[in-house]
Design a protein around this motif. Structure first.
Motif, short mmCIF file in Angstrom:
data_model
loop_
_atom_site.label_atom_id
_atom_site.label_comp_id
_atom_site.label_asym_id
_atom_site.label_seq_id
_atom_site.Cartn_x
_atom_site.Cartn_y
_atom_site.Cartn_z
N PHE A 32 0.87 -1.17 0.00
CA PHE A 32 0.00 0.00 0.00
C PHE A 32 0.91 1.22 0.00
N VAL A 33 0.73 2.10 -0.98
CA VAL A 33 1.59 3.27 -1.12
C VAL A 33 0.73 4.52 -1.05
N SER A 34 1.19 5.54 -0.32
CA SER A 34 0.49 6.82 -0.29
C SER A 34 0.75 7.57 -1.59
N ALA A 35 -0.32 8.03 -2.25
CA ALA A 35 -0.15 8.76 -3.51
C ALA A 35 0.39 10.16 -3.25
N SER A 36 0.25 10.66 -2.03
CA SER A 36 0.70 12.03 -1.77
C SER A 36 2.20 12.09 -1.50
N ILE A 40 5.71 3.81 1.37
CA ILE A 40 5.02 2.54 1.62
C ILE A 40 4.30 2.64 2.96
N ARG A 41 2.99 2.49 2.92
CA ARG A 41 2.20 2.59 4.16
C ARG A 41 2.08 1.23 4.83
N THR A 59 8.37 -0.39 5.73
CA THR A 59 7.21 0.44 6.05
C THR A 59 7.65 1.88 6.28
N GLY A 60 7.07 2.80 5.51
CA GLY A 60 7.44 4.21 5.63
C GLY A 60 8.52 4.64 4.63
N ALA A 61 9.16 3.69 3.97
CA ALA A 61 10.22 4.02 3.00
C ALA A 61 9.59 4.50 1.68
#
Lengths: 135, 135
Positions: A32-36, A40-41, A59-61
């Motif tokens: 799951f990736v944040s588009a903003s 990587i969420r 996670t977070g990268a």
């Protein structure tokens, strides 16, 4: 209001639990990736294995840095436009750490006001260094 | 309290959205079954295909009736005890409508006070009518 709050909490826990069990049980590799911000969420163990890193480290990268020759803003834009295109399509990339050729199938959706990209990663069977024509 | 309520609602919506996207995107066949009444709470398209029915028709149906020679209470008990056993194991069954031999890998979890069984269905490769020894 207390009862409503607790009910909201319970409901959140229900969906949270279903989501986590499903993510842990699927044999597909998912990110799951944040588009903003392009980070990587969340991801599951098969995805971490494919990328060649640990789950909590990934996670977070920024997702772009996990693939060869991919620039951050551009990469996320590619995923979003691919997800929104009429024909269902995939992005052929190579993982940076494990040097594996994978296909990313992206889907964009909105969750709590934020755009998320669900990426399914599949290993390319019998292909080497094929460049996608969309980037 | 209003803000907290809205936040709870947003969080529920976020997990709900993630859950739905994941269930729709995975190539694995998944069923969510209530451990209390043995009914299918949710399933995805690959699972509906395997069972040979429509998704909305199968939602809410007793899971046992979708498999050959399976009685309701006993079947759900089997799934729960299999999920809680130390060795990870599968249940070999045959679908009632489509007559396909499938393996069920169950996982039990608690969501909002209810026990749910997440069942992953896989098609048995090259096996016919093998009876499991656990029932």
């Amino acid at each position: 209001a207390q009862i409503a709050l607790e009910r909201g909490y319970e409901e959140r826990r229900e969906y949270d639990a279903r989501y986590r069990m499903l993510l842990a049980s699927t044999s597909d590799a998912f990110l799951f990736v944040s588009a903003s911000d392009g980070r990587i969420r969340d991801l599951n163990a098969p995805a971490a294995n494919l990328l060649g890193g640990a789950r909590d480290e990934l996670t977070g990268a920024p997702v772009a840095q996990e693939f060869k020759d991919r620039r951050r803003g551009e990469f996320v834009e590619n995923l979003v436009s691919l997800a929104l295109s009429d024909v269902s399509s995939e992005l052929a990339v190579q993982t940076r750490r494990s040097r594996r050729d994978v296909l990313i199938t992206p889907t964009v959706f909105r969750a709590a006001g934020e755009r998320l990209i669900l990426c399914r990663l599949t290993v390319e069977a019998g292909r080497h260094q094929v460049n996608d024509r969309l980037t």
